[in-house]
Every structure is written in structure tokens, then in C-alpha cells.
Write a protein that holds these residues in place. Structure first.
Motif, PDB file in Angstrom:
ATOM      1  N   LYS A  52       0.850  -1.195   0.000  1.00 18.39           N
ATOM      2  CA  LYS A  52       0.000   0.000   0.000  1.00 18.39           C
ATOM      3  C   LYS A  52       0.882   1.241   0.000  1.00 18.39           C
ATOM      4  CE  LYS A  52      -3.624   2.099   2.886  1.00 18.39           C
ATOM      5  NZ  LYS A  52      -4.519   1.822   4.031  1.00 18.39           N
ATOM      6  N   ASP A  53       0.589   2.174  -0.878  1.00 23.42           N
ATOM      7  CA  ASP A  53       1.399   3.383  -1.022  1.00 23.42           C
ATOM      8  C   ASP A  53       0.861   4.469  -0.094  1.00 23.42           C
ATOM      9  OD1 ASP A  53       2.884   5.540  -1.797  1.00 23.42           O
ATOM     10  OD2 ASP A  53       2.654   5.188  -3.960  1.00 23.42           O
ATOM     11  N   PHE A  54       1.596   4.735   0.969  1.00 21.79           N
ATOM     12  CA  PHE A  54       1.159   5.736   1.939  1.00 21.79           C
ATOM     13  C   PHE A  54       1.320   7.171   1.437  1.00 21.79           C
ATOM     14  CE2 PHE A  54       2.260   2.337   5.211  1.00 21.79           C
ATOM     15  CZ  PHE A  54       0.932   1.977   5.413  1.00 21.79           C
ATOM     16  N   SER A  55       1.949   7.354   0.285  1.00 24.35           N
ATOM     17  CA  SER A  55       2.098   8.701  -0.261  1.00 24.35           C
ATOM     18  C   SER A  55       0.872   9.152  -1.033  1.00 24.35           C
ATOM     19  CB  SER A  55       3.336   8.774  -1.171  1.00 24.35           C
ATOM     20  OG  SER A  55       3.111   8.075  -2.392  1.00 24.35           O
ATOM     21  N   LEU A  56      -0.052   8.232  -1.307  1.00 24.66           N
ATOM     22  CA  LEU A  56      -1.239   8.572  -2.091  1.00 24.66           C
ATOM     23  C   LEU A  56      -2.291   9.268  -1.233  1.00 24.66           C
ATOM     24  CD1 LEU A  56      -1.671   5.321  -4.223  1.00 24.66           C
ATOM     25  CD2 LEU A  56      -0.597   7.492  -4.883  1.00 24.66           C
ATOM     26  N   PRO A  57      -3.109  10.129  -1.846  1.00 22.92           N
ATOM     27  CA  PRO A  57      -4.178  10.802  -1.096  1.00 22.92           C
ATOM     28  C   PRO A  57      -5.101   9.788  -0.421  1.00 22.92           C
ATOM     29  CG  PRO A  57      -3.924  11.767  -3.286  1.00 22.92           C
ATOM     30  CD  PRO A  57      -3.062  10.543  -3.262  1.00 22.92           C
ATOM     31  N   TYR A 102      -2.118  15.692  15.796  1.00 22.94           N
ATOM     32  CA  TYR A 102      -1.420  14.515  15.297  1.00 22.94           C
ATOM     33  C   TYR A 102      -0.724  14.851  13.983  1.00 22.94           C
ATOM     34  CZ  TYR A 102      -3.885  11.875  18.869  1.00 22.94           C
ATOM     35  OH  TYR A 102      -4.352  11.406  20.066  1.00 22.94           O
ATOM     36  N   ASP A 103       0.012  13.914  13.478  1.00 24.72           N
ATOM     37  CA  ASP A 103       0.892  14.199  12.353  1.00 24.72           C
ATOM     38  C   ASP A 103       0.615  13.280  11.178  1.00 24.72           C
ATOM     39  OD1 ASP A 103       2.850  16.157  13.785  1.00 24.72           O
ATOM     40  OD2 ASP A 103       2.733  14.424  15.117  1.00 24.72           O
ATOM     41  N   LEU A 104      -0.599  13.294  10.653  1.00 24.49           N
ATOM     42  CA  LEU A 104      -0.913  12.517   9.467  1.00 24.49           C
ATOM     43  C   LEU A 104      -0.241  13.158   8.265  1.00 24.49           C
ATOM     44  CD1 LEU A 104      -4.710  11.693   9.952  1.00 24.49           C
ATOM     45  CD2 LEU A 104      -2.820  10.069   9.905  1.00 24.49           C
ATOM     46  N   ILE A 105       0.638  12.386   7.644  1.00 20.91           N
ATOM     47  CA  ILE A 105       1.365  12.895   6.486  1.00 20.91           C
ATOM     48  C   ILE A 105       1.335  11.845   5.382  1.00 20.91           C
ATOM     49  CG2 ILE A 105       2.886  14.338   7.911  1.00 20.91           C
ATOM     50  CD1 ILE A 105       5.075  12.195   7.538  1.00 20.91           C
ATOM     51  N   SER A 106       1.822  12.213   4.223  1.00 21.96           N
ATOM     52  CA  SER A 106       1.869  11.315   3.065  1.00 21.96           C
ATOM     53  C   SER A 106       3.319  11.036   2.710  1.00 21.96           C
ATOM     54  CB  SER A 106       1.138  11.961   1.875  1.00 21.96           C
ATOM     55  OG  SER A 106      -0.200  12.247   2.199  1.00 21.96           O
ATOM     56  N   PRO A 107       3.990  10.170   3.479  1.00 24.28           N
ATOM     57  CA  PRO A 107       5.423   9.949   3.273  1.00 24.28           C
ATOM     58  C   PRO A 107       5.695   8.998   2.115  1.00 24.28           C
ATOM     59  CG  PRO A 107       4.645   8.531   5.013  1.00 24.28           C
ATOM     60  CD  PRO A 107       3.459   9.349   4.576  1.00 24.28           C
ATOM     61  N   ALA A 111      16.871   6.942   6.630  1.00 26.40           N
ATOM     62  CA  ALA A 111      15.730   7.842   6.777  1.00 26.40           C
ATOM     63  C   ALA A 111      16.034   8.910   7.824  1.00 26.40           C
ATOM     64  CB  ALA A 111      14.484   7.065   7.179  1.00 26.40           C
ATOM     65  N   THR A 112      15.556  10.106   7.577  1.00 29.46           N
ATOM     66  CA  THR A 112      15.748  11.216   8.500  1.00 29.46           C
ATOM     67  C   THR A 112      14.416  11.937   8.716  1.00 29.46           C
ATOM     68  OG1 THR A 112      16.306  12.709   6.679  1.00 29.46           O
ATOM     69  CG2 THR A 112      18.136  11.572   7.774  1.00 29.46           C
ATOM     70  N   GLY A 113      14.423  12.907   9.635  1.00 29.26           N
ATOM     71  CA  GLY A 113      13.246  13.736   9.841  1.00 29.26           C
ATOM     72  C   GLY A 113      12.047  12.952  10.323  1.00 29.26           C
ATOM     73  N   THR A 114      10.919  13.103   9.625  1.00 33.29           N
ATOM     74  CA  THR A 114       9.659  12.505  10.074  1.00 33.29           C
ATOM     75  C   THR A 114       9.669  10.983  10.054  1.00 33.29           C
ATOM     76  OG1 THR A 114       8.762  12.680   7.842  1.00 33.29           O
ATOM     77  CG2 THR A 114       8.281  14.500   9.354  1.00 33.29           C
ATOM     78  N   LEU A 115      10.581  10.374   9.304  1.00 33.97           N
ATOM     79  CA  LEU A 115      10.594   8.918   9.183  1.00 33.97           C
ATOM     80  C   LEU A 115      11.647   8.246  10.048  1.00 33.97           C
ATOM     81  CD1 LEU A 115      10.069   8.519   5.318  1.00 33.97           C
ATOM     82  CD2 LEU A 115       8.357   8.472   7.146  1.00 33.97           C
ATOM     83  N   THR A 116      12.359   9.002  10.836  1.00 28.50           N
ATOM     84  CA  THR A 116      13.464   8.453  11.627  1.00 28.50           C
ATOM     85  C   THR A 116      13.046   7.269  12.480  1.00 28.50           C
ATOM     86  OG1 THR A 116      14.558  10.607  11.703  1.00 28.50           O
ATOM     87  CG2 THR A 116      15.215   8.982  13.361  1.00 28.50           C
ATOM     88  N   ASN A 117      11.922   7.395  13.175  1.00 26.46           N
ATOM     89  CA  ASN A 117      11.520   6.380  14.146  1.00 26.46           C
ATOM     90  C   ASN A 117      10.698   5.240  13.559  1.00 26.46           C
ATOM     91  OD1 ASN A 117      12.698   7.704  16.369  1.00 26.46           O
ATOM     92  ND2 ASN A 117      10.939   9.076  16.540  1.00 26.46           N
ATOM     93  N   LEU A 118      10.262   5.378  12.322  1.00 25.81           N
ATOM     94  CA  LEU A 118       9.379   4.367  11.738  1.00 25.81           C
ATOM     95  C   LEU A 118      10.058   2.999  11.720  1.00 25.81           C
ATOM     96  CD1 LEU A 118       6.633   3.935  10.288  1.00 25.81           C
ATOM     97  CD2 LEU A 118       7.890   4.269   8.135  1.00 25.81           C
ATOM     98  N   ARG A 119       9.322   1.976  12.142  1.00 22.04           N
ATOM     99  CA  ARG A 119       9.851   0.611  12.120  1.00 22.04           C
ATOM    100  C   ARG A 119       9.472  -0.047  10.803  1.00 22.04           C
ATOM    101  NH1 ARG A 119       8.445  -0.686  18.481  1.00 22.04           N
ATOM    102  NH2 ARG A 119      10.505  -0.117  19.290  1.00 22.04           N
ATOM    103  N   VAL A 120      10.452  -0.607  10.133  1.00 27.54           N
ATOM    104  CA  VAL A 120      10.236  -1.145   8.795  1.00 27.54           C
ATOM    105  C   VAL A 120      10.783  -2.566   8.678  1.00 27.54           C
ATOM    106  CG1 VAL A 120      10.291   1.144   7.735  1.00 27.54           C
ATOM    107  CG2 VAL A 120      12.422  -0.176   7.941  1.00 27.54           C
ATOM    108  N   SER A 121      10.384  -3.236   7.621  1.00 31.04           N
ATOM    109  CA  SER A 121      10.886  -4.582   7.332  1.00 31.04           C
ATOM    110  C   SER A 121      12.269  -4.479   6.707  1.00 31.04           C
ATOM    111  CB  SER A 121       9.936  -5.290   6.360  1.00 31.04           C
ATOM    112  OG  SER A 121      10.556  -6.445   5.825  1.00 31.04           O
ATOM    113  N   ASN A 122      13.271  -5.062   7.385  1.00 32.27           N
ATOM    114  CA  ASN A 122      14.622  -4.994   6.822  1.00 32.27           C
ATOM    115  C   ASN A 122      14.865  -6.052   5.745  1.00 32.27           C
ATOM    116  OD1 ASN A 122      15.321  -7.410   8.270  1.00 32.27           O
ATOM    117  ND2 ASN A 122      15.789  -6.167  10.085  1.00 32.27           N
ATOM    118  N   THR A 123      13.872  -6.945   5.537  1.00 27.24           N
ATOM    119  CA  THR A 123      13.991  -7.912   4.449  1.00 27.24           C
ATOM    120  C   THR A 123      13.356  -7.392   3.160  1.00 27.24           C
ATOM    121  OG1 THR A 123      11.937  -9.049   5.031  1.00 27.24           O
ATOM    122  CG2 THR A 123      13.963  -9.844   6.069  1.00 27.24           C
ATOM    123  N   ASP A 124      12.736  -6.224   3.234  1.00 23.98           N
ATOM    124  CA  ASP A 124      12.100  -5.624   2.061  1.00 23.98           C
ATOM    125  C   ASP A 124      12.598  -4.217   1.776  1.00 23.98           C
ATOM    126  OD1 ASP A 124       9.608  -7.558   1.424  1.00 23.98           O
ATOM    127  OD2 ASP A 124       9.876  -7.410   3.595  1.00 23.98           O
TER     128      ASP A 124
END
Length: 517
Positions: free
Chosen positions: A259-264, A282-287, A332-345
Motif C-alpha cells: 500500500k502506497d502511503f504517499s497517495l491521497p 497529530y501528524d498525518l502525512i503522506s510519506p 531515513a531522516t526527519g519525520t521517518l526516523t523512528n518508523l519501524r520497517v521490514s529490513n527484508t524488504d
């Protein structure tokens, strides 16, 4: 003129028996009761199932099953399962309650299904113990009760080690990884008629995770109305298995994509910065981030001869989080610094988070018909129950989904595992559970109806819809608060009411046509 009057009369008659809209049906929903389970012997409320024969709810909770009166929530009995292991799920059909029990001495060894009589609340007569695969996590009956399907998650005790230093990461095979499977139990003989596994099964779709140091792990099963096919969530693999119940074999593994979180309409809050001042805080953004759907709970829904699969896109990593990293470790920096992601993808500039933070409806081939986008997180924010401390993980974490038809409308109820007041899911005073309600009468035009909020409960794990004494109810078992609660939703018209109404309208229409002809 006469035709217009006739149409008005027919519409008025129909509206008297059929609720006018989805919103009006659920507007008067209210909590019927809450039961606080005793924590003795390690009990923890997880999965709930309704028995229409005895009008009881059966609640599985690790060490046992609590049986409650479905109308009042009164406690009737606790059934201790600890001599056999730990219970992960319960499913009831036609007076038989099936328990999925894992081997606590060594979960990589086969588990067992125990069958209980719901009237005596004792082990059923005849065969009542059936050996199944490792770590039976969920089980469900086909609609006619002829088969009992068991999802054997088969989680290893130790995962595979990382191979090399490339990014995305690659993990080798686990040293002792039992085979993930679905046991198909023939209820006539009460024996396993087939064990369906996933090795070598044809794969379609995209973003199937196969480099995580573990095999496919069946998590949840939903069965079509005909009892010919089952759909199995393979959560950590971001896939869905399609199981042919006539052959006892998997036909395909469908990758569920990203799912593309950058889409409206797909915004997320990745900051984890403790904001709690309403939607403006809150900080809803389209990263530039994508989410792997990774569904947990599933359900099926039949409409106009088509089967649809409903999925709660929770997201999940390995138990040891070896396949999880902070986005900052991938540049990743700024707003995405803390985001937890899949390191296998994920790789630098190409991040994949776990979970779609949404509820989806798909065709049986995996095609997305509807996705709730940002609705779940956004509506929780509006109600002041969004737990911002979970922003870097998976937001409100849709865990489970249940389908109910009330009158002429069909609804999906989605349990949200991570909601809280004041961003605190530990404090008792901050506990609140939430069920998101969607009108799915027309799957392609699904609409959000409302959020049902329940103070004092936390982390709904299991959902069960049932009809009792002319009313529709939704029960939800809450893992953190170890409570089971019930919402009374709406009156349910008897099928005979519709038949008589429609027959009457048909006669009125026929007479009118004769007069107008």
C-alpha cells in the motif's frame, strides 16, 4: 399519479419493516454487559465463540475456557485445559466446542484439538481428542459443520540467521522449523482427513516475504459458504493461501502487494512523538513509504453470487523482531526516523512498513475491491483514542474482522488492538477498546459507519456476532484488560417478516397493475 401513490405506499410499507439506512441501524448500539475474567492460573481473554444451542459464549484464554451467559454475561463455568497445554482458539458448531491447544512443553511438536459438548461442558462422547500440526493457532468449522479446519502456525523456537550483509536482508532457514499447515478434520469420523502444506504451491501476486528465516505460518482461516474453499492468512509472509477443501490441497499462494502511503487518503502518522491534542495535534502525512498488508483476522462475505475476502491488515514481524529495523538505519531522516520497517524488504529510499493500517475487501484472486485508507487511524484521532505511542509501529493495529447482516444491510466490524486514552495502554484509567463499523452491503461502495467505543476494555482480539431474542449483538474478547464485552446493536426482523412483506407488496403491485392496465 396512481403509480406514484403506489410506489410511495410500497416504500412506506417496506420502511416499516426494514431499517432505512446503515447509520440508523447502528445509531442506538449500546454496551449490554462486560465480564471481568479472573486471572487465576494465567487466564487471559482472547477468542470468543457463540453457541446458539445453549445461548452461551465460550471464551478461550490460554489456560482455559470461560463459559458465559450470552444474554447477561453471567459466569457459568471455567474449563481448565492446562493438563493438555495452552489454548489458542475456540470454535462452536451444533453443540460441539472445538479447542485448539498447543504443546507448551515444546510448541514445535504436534498440538491437539479437544472436542467438548456445549450442554454438559464436558469432553464430547466418542472421539474427543485429535492430534494436529504444531502450534494450532486458530480453528473454524465449515458452514455445514462437516469439516473442522485448523491453522497450524508452526512457529520455530529459533529463527534462521542472517546471510551476508546485503540490504534488503536475507535470512537462512531456521534450524528447527515445523511445517506450517492446515489440518482438515472430518467431523463424521473425527479424524484428520488431510493436512495441507504450502511447499511448492504456485505463487501469484507480489511482495511475498520468503527471506525472513521462517516458513509460511498459517494464521487465520475463512471458509466460503459452499464449504469448497478456504482462505488462509499467511501474515508474516504478506500473503493469502487458497485451499481447495475438496482435494485437501492449497491451490495458490497470493502475494498481497503493498500500500502506497504517499497517495491521497492513505496518510499515516510515523512520528511517535506523543501528540494527543485531537486531529490537529497529530501528524498525518503522506510519506514516501509503502505498507505490506500482512492481515491477521479474516472473514468471507457472499454478495450476488460472488465471494469476497475481508482482511484486518494488522502487520507483524518475527517474534524476535530480527526482520525489523528503524528506518533511520536505512538512511531515513526527519519525520521517518523512528518508523519501524521490514529490513527484508526495505533499502535506502525504499521503505516498507508492516501493516496496511486498514481494513480491506478483496476478490478471491487477491484483487483489492476496497481499502479503508487512513480512516481507522483518523477516526481514532477524532475520538481522542489514538495511541500516538504506537505511531512508529502499526497505528491502531486492526486485528480481527466479523461480518453481520442486519435487515437488508451487511456490516463489517473491525477490532482495533491499539487504542488508548492519553497514549497509555498500561494505565487502567486509559483503557478503551474500539470496533470500526463499515457498511459492506455493496462491497465496491463500502462506507465507514461509525466507531463503537468501549471504556474499560483494551485490545480486542476476538469478535463474534450473534442473534439472541430478536436482537443482533457483537461480542469482543479483550486481551490486555482480560474482559469480554458485548454491544447490543439492533433488532433483527424475522425472515418470515420479509417474506410476508414482499409477498404482500407483490400482490399489491399485481392488483394495481390490473387496475391501471
Amino acid at each position: 399519479m396512481k403509480k406514484n401513490l403506489l410506489a410511495a405506499a410500497m416504500a412506506a410499507a417496506l420502511s416499516a419493516a426494514v431499517p432505512a439506512s446503515a447509520a440508523s441501524l447502528i445509531d442506538d448500539a449500546s454496551k449490554a454487559w462486560t465480564f471481568q475474567h479472573s486471572a487465576s492460573n494465567g487466564f487471559l481473554s482472547e477468542i470468543v465463540s457463540f453457541d446458539s444451542a445453549t445461548k452461551t459464549l465460550w471464551v478461550a484464554g490460554v489456560s482455559g475456557v470461560d463459559v458465559l451467559d450470552a444474554a447477561t454475561g453471567s459466569f457459568l463455568q471455567r474449563i481448565d485445559v492446562s493438563p493438555w497445554g495452552a489454548i489458542n482458539s475456540v470454535s462452536v458448531h451444533n453443540g460441539i466446542a472445538a479447542f485448539a491447544i498447543e504443546n507448551t512443553a515444546d510448541r514445535t511438536q504436534p498440538g491437539v484439538v479437544k472436542l467438548f459438548d456445549t450442554h454438559t461442558r464436558a469432553l464430547a462422547s466418542g472421539v474427543n481428542s485429535i492430534t494436529v500440526g504444531a502450534l494450532p493457532d486458530m480453528l473454524t468449522f465449515t458452514k455445514d459443520g462437516s469439516k473442522l479446519l485448523v491453522a497450524n502456525e508452526a512457529t520455530p523456537n529459533t529463527y534462521g540467521s542472517r546471510i551476508g550483509t546485503t540490504v534488503p536482508r536475507v535470512y537462512g532457514a531456521a534450524p528447527n522449523d515445523p511445517v506450517g499447515s492446515v489440518s482438515i478434520i472430518d467431523m463424521n469420523t473425527r479424524s484428520v482427513s488431510a493436512t495441507a502444506t504450502l511447499a511448492g504451491v504456485a505463487q501469484t501476486g507480489s511482495h511475498i516475504r520468503s527471506n525472513t528465516g521462517m516458513d509460511f505460518e498459517p494464521e487465520y482461516i475463512a471458509v466460503n459458504a459452499a464449504g469448497t474453499q478456504a482462505y488462509v492468512s499467511l501474515q508474516e509472509a504478506n500473503a493469502m493461501g487458497v485451499l481447495n477443501l475438496q482435494t485437501g490441497r492449497f491451490e495458490s499462494v497470493i502475494g498481497l502487494g503493498a500500500k502506497d502511503f504517499s497517495l491521497p487518503g492513505n496518510r499515516i502518522d510515523p512520528l511517535n512523538n506523543g501528540n494527543k491534542t485531537g486531529t490537529s495535534g497529530y501528524d498525518l502525512i503522506s510519506p514516501n513509504v509503502k505498507g505490506l498488508y500482512m492481515p491477521d483476522g479474516m472473514a468471507v462475505y457472499e454478495r450476488n453470487g460472488q465471494t469476497y475476502v475481508l482482511l484486518a491488515n494488522e502487520g507483524d514481524f518475527r517474534e524476535d523482531d530480527g526482520d525489523r529495523s528503524a528506518a533511520s538505519s536505512l538512511g531515513a531522516t526527519g519525520t521517518l526516523t523512528n518508523l519501524r520497517v521490514s529490513n527484508t524488504d526495505s533499502s535506502t529510499g525504499n521503505l516498507y512498513a508492516a501493516g496496511g493500517r486498514s481494513f480491506s475487501i478483496r476478490a478471491t484472486d487477491g484483487t483489492i475491491i476496497y481499502d479503508s485508507g487512513e480512516i481507522l487511524d483518523r477516526e481514532a484521532m477524532t475520538l481522542g483514542i489514538y495511541n500516538d505511542a504506537r505511531s512508529r509501529d502499526k497505528g491502531v493495529e486492526p486485528e480481527s474482522v466479523e461480518v453481520m447482516t442486519i435487515g437488508d444491510r451487511s456490516f463489517a466490524f473491525v477490532g482495533l488492538e491499539r487504542t488508548a486514552y492519553n497514549n497509555d495502554d498500561a494505565a487502567v484509567g486509559s483503557r478503551v477498546a474500539a470496533l470500526a463499523v463499515f457498511d459492506i452491503t455493496d462491497p465496491a461502495h463500502t462506507t465507514f459507519v461509525r466507531m463503537l467505543k468501549s471504556d474499560g476494555d483494551m485490545a480486542p482480539e476476538g469478535l463474534e456476532g450473534y442473534v439472541l431474542d430478536g436482537y443482533a449483538y457483537i461480542a469482543f474478547s479483550n486481551e490486555v484488560s482480560s474482559t469480554t464485552s458485548v454491544f447490543r446493536l439492533a433488532p433483527v426482523p424475522e425472515p418470515e417478516t420479509y417474506a410476508m412483506l414482499l409477498a404482500g407488496l407483490g400482490l399489491i403491485g399485481l392488483a394495481a397493475r390490473r387496475r391501471l392496465g
